[in-house]
Design an enzyme around this catalytic site. Structure first.
Site, PDB file in Angstrom:
ATOM      1  N   ASP A 367       0.843  -1.198   0.000  1.00 26.97           N
ATOM      2  CA  ASP A 367       0.000   0.000   0.000  1.00 26.97           C
ATOM      3  C   ASP A 367       0.877   1.246   0.000  1.00 26.97           C
ATOM      4  OD1 ASP A 367      -2.638  -1.345   0.200  1.00 26.97           O
ATOM      5  OD2 ASP A 367      -1.639  -2.198   1.934  1.00 26.97           O
ATOM      6  N   THR A 368       1.004   1.791  -1.193  1.00 23.59           N
ATOM      7  CA  THR A 368       1.966   2.829  -1.504  1.00 23.59           C
ATOM      8  C   THR A 368       1.299   3.769  -2.487  1.00 23.59           C
ATOM      9  OG1 THR A 368       3.660   1.113  -1.274  1.00 23.59           O
ATOM     10  CG2 THR A 368       4.367   3.127  -2.338  1.00 23.59           C
ATOM     11  N   THR A 369       1.962   4.853  -2.879  1.00 21.97           N
ATOM     12  CA  THR A 369       1.429   5.692  -3.943  1.00 21.97           C
ATOM     13  C   THR A 369       2.563   6.102  -4.857  1.00 21.97           C
ATOM     14  OG1 THR A 369      -0.139   7.489  -4.404  1.00 21.97           O
ATOM     15  CG2 THR A 369       1.671   7.977  -2.882  1.00 21.97           C
TER      16      THR A 369
END
Length: 559
Positions: A367-369
């Protein structure tokens, strides 16, 4: 190979989003409000660095489950003079942590870093020393043209007045709810009345707006040397966390040179260690260069089989020899050499799946951007940022109003390994902010979130573009695969017949809804125009700037 890739493909798909075009700038991020924040800076005369930092601060507000100021990341910057650099703002192990600070869960596999009581996964003991805020502020000061206060205004506005929850954010809150409900502060914002916010409801982060206003006024010193740091350190001390004032004051970002590789006449640039991605993308491209990937055709069993075997080779080597180069020797030259690729390629069997061991001696949250931005002057930023798992350590720090990382979950709690804990050690990551040049001209910049699935997905996008001739939109949306040696994950768009053929080769095939997260990318055309694309796996939105100022001397008048 000429013609449309679809005419030969074993897997076909339809794009779910439309690209954007521009001539004066492009911003692509995984939330429309964040893309709009970056575009506001470009429209106001700022450069790509100004736009990138505005986008990142806004993402901390509108993608709070993915990125935050108590996080870490890696930025790939290409300046107008054609130079490339990586700004490493990765988190580090607190100075008080030792190799045996945590107790590994009994029976945990060698590549599983779970600890007793999940201390390195949730709660204060899971938080590593943050690097994001320092990296962003320093990058703006060095390469930007606008003030920190100006680029932070959109983020402050959205935090204070609120924004509408998207279905994607709602689903993330639902997924994180069991752990988040244990913390009163985070529940008050995202789970009022112990119920996840629904799509369309508003998220207001008044306390975080005040934190952002403090940063806008005093810069990164407010955290690393000032009152915001006091709040963080006091919370850690009161709740058993490890971060101290010395951890904050001693933290430093690192500028690094890219890993460069050649693939069919293209120059591919990716991040160096402690990132594992640039090295292993180069390694995998070198192996694939020995095959006619276009002739194999996209999404056929033959092509997927070769990709899967190459991924397994890369992951075997990653496990043996990835890490912080200040602590272990990473055999970069060996891994990215054409000779080593030939050695590995020679033992790939087209008729059966294999298990691979490392050919050299010596885990992260999904869960990253990611965001990609370009201006009309030749400046480009591709950067991946994260607080590691969904909503990081699953709590909110009162007084700061923000969610901290749980980066400690990426270190091996067992001493004596490449990824074992050591004070000051930087996180090893799969972040892949990549750029591809042809005859010295930048053509593509791309990246995505997704933990260990990031760099295999970035590799596949490059193959889609270079070998299969896909459009940018097709390349970012195309079905993906992933494996590190166990099950072979294939997105559900891959047909049943292809999956059956893979199973017959010995692969343990598992159909999944998605592999990794929302990729976004920019294509740079020879005429100076830009195309931006974002895929269906997140709320990705490209915004292009076109048009321009009035012609000199033009006046409007009435006869």
């Amino acid at each position: 190979m000429t013609g449309n890739w679809r005419d030969r493909a074993g897997t076909v798909f339809e794009c779910q989003k439309q690209p954007a075009s521009g001539s004066r700038g492009m911003v692509v991020s995984n939330h429309p409000l964040a893309s709009a924040a970056g575009m506001e800076m470009l429209a106001a005369g700022g450069n790509a660095i100004d736009a990138a930092i505005a986008t990142l601060f806004t993402l901390t507000v509108v993608e709070p489950m993915m990125v935050g100021i108590i996080g870490g990341g890696m930025a790939h910057i290409r300046l107008a003079d054609g130079s490339h650099r990586f700004i490493d703002g990765q988190s580090t192990v607190p100075l008080s942590v030792r190799p045996d600070t945590y107790r590994s869960k009994p029976g945990a596999a060698h590549d599983v870093f779970d600890t007793v009581d999940d201390e390195n996964l949730t709660g204060p003991k899971a938080v590593a020393v943050p690097g994001s805020l320092k990296a962003w502020c320093e990058t703006l000061h060095r390469f930007g043209t606008m003030s920190l206060a100006d680029v932070m205004q959109p983020a402050i506005k959205h935090a204070a007045r609120g924004f509408a929850v998207t279905p994607y954010l709602h689903e993330c809150i639902v997924d994180g709810a069991p752990d988040m409900l244990k913390d009163k502060a985070i529940s008050a914002i995202y789970l009022p009345h112990r119920t996840p916010l629904n799509a369309g409801e508003r998220v207001v982060q008044a306390e975080y707006a005040q934190t952002l206003a403090t940063i806008a006024r005093d810069g990164e010193a407010s955290l690393y040397h000032g009152p915001l740091g006091d709040i963080l350190v006091d919370y850690m001390k009161a709740h058993g966390g490890f971060i101290t004032r010395k951890d904050l004051t001693s933290y430093k970002t690192v500028e690094r040179s890219p890993i460069r590789s050649d693939y069919r006449g293209w120059e591919i640039l990716g991040p160096p260690p402690p990132a594992a991605s640039g090295v292993h993308i180069a390694q995998m491209l070198n192996i694939l260069e020995g095959y006619d990937m276009a002739a194999m055709a996209f999404g056929t069993a033959e092509m997927i089989h070769v990709l899967a075997e190459v991924l397994k080779i890369a992951f075997a080597d990653r496990a043996a020899a990835s890490g912080d180069p200040d602590f272990i020797k990473v055999p970069v030259e060996r891994l990215i050499s054409k000779d080593y690729a030939s050695e590995r390629r020679r033992v790939i069997d087209f008729k059966r799946a294999q298990r691979w061991a490392a050919g050299v001696q010596q885990l992260e949250g999904a869960d990253t951007t990611h965001m990609t931005v370009a201006d009309s002057m030749g400046n480009v930023v591709a950067t991946t940022q994260t607080i590691n798992n969904l909503f990081g350590a699953k709590f909110l720090i009162p007084g700061l109003g923000t969610v901290p990382n749980n980066y400690m979950n990426l270190y091996d709690p067992r001493p004596g390994h490449a990824l074992s804990l050591a004070p000051g050690k930087r996180v090893t990551t799969s972040m892949s902010p990549m750029m591809a040049l042809r005859h010295g001209r930048l053509v593509y910049a791309l990246g995505l979130p997704g933990g260990k699935r990031i760099f295999p997905s970035a590799l596949q996008a490059l193959v889609n573009l270079i070998d299969h001739g896909m459009s940018l939109q097709e390349a970012v949306e195309a079905p993906r695969i992933w494996t590190e040696g166990n099950a072979l994950e294939v997105e559900s768009a891959v047909p049943d017949g292809v999956r059956a053929a893979l199973a017959a080769l010995g692969h343990e095939v598992e159909a999944v809804p998605t592999v990794a997260g929302g990729m976004n990318a920019i294509q740079f055309h020879a005429d100076g125009s830009l195309t931006g694309a974002a895929c269906w796996r997140a709320d990705g939105t490209p915004i292009g700037l076109a048009g321009g100022l009035a012609r000199a001397g033009i006046r409007f008048g009435l006869a």
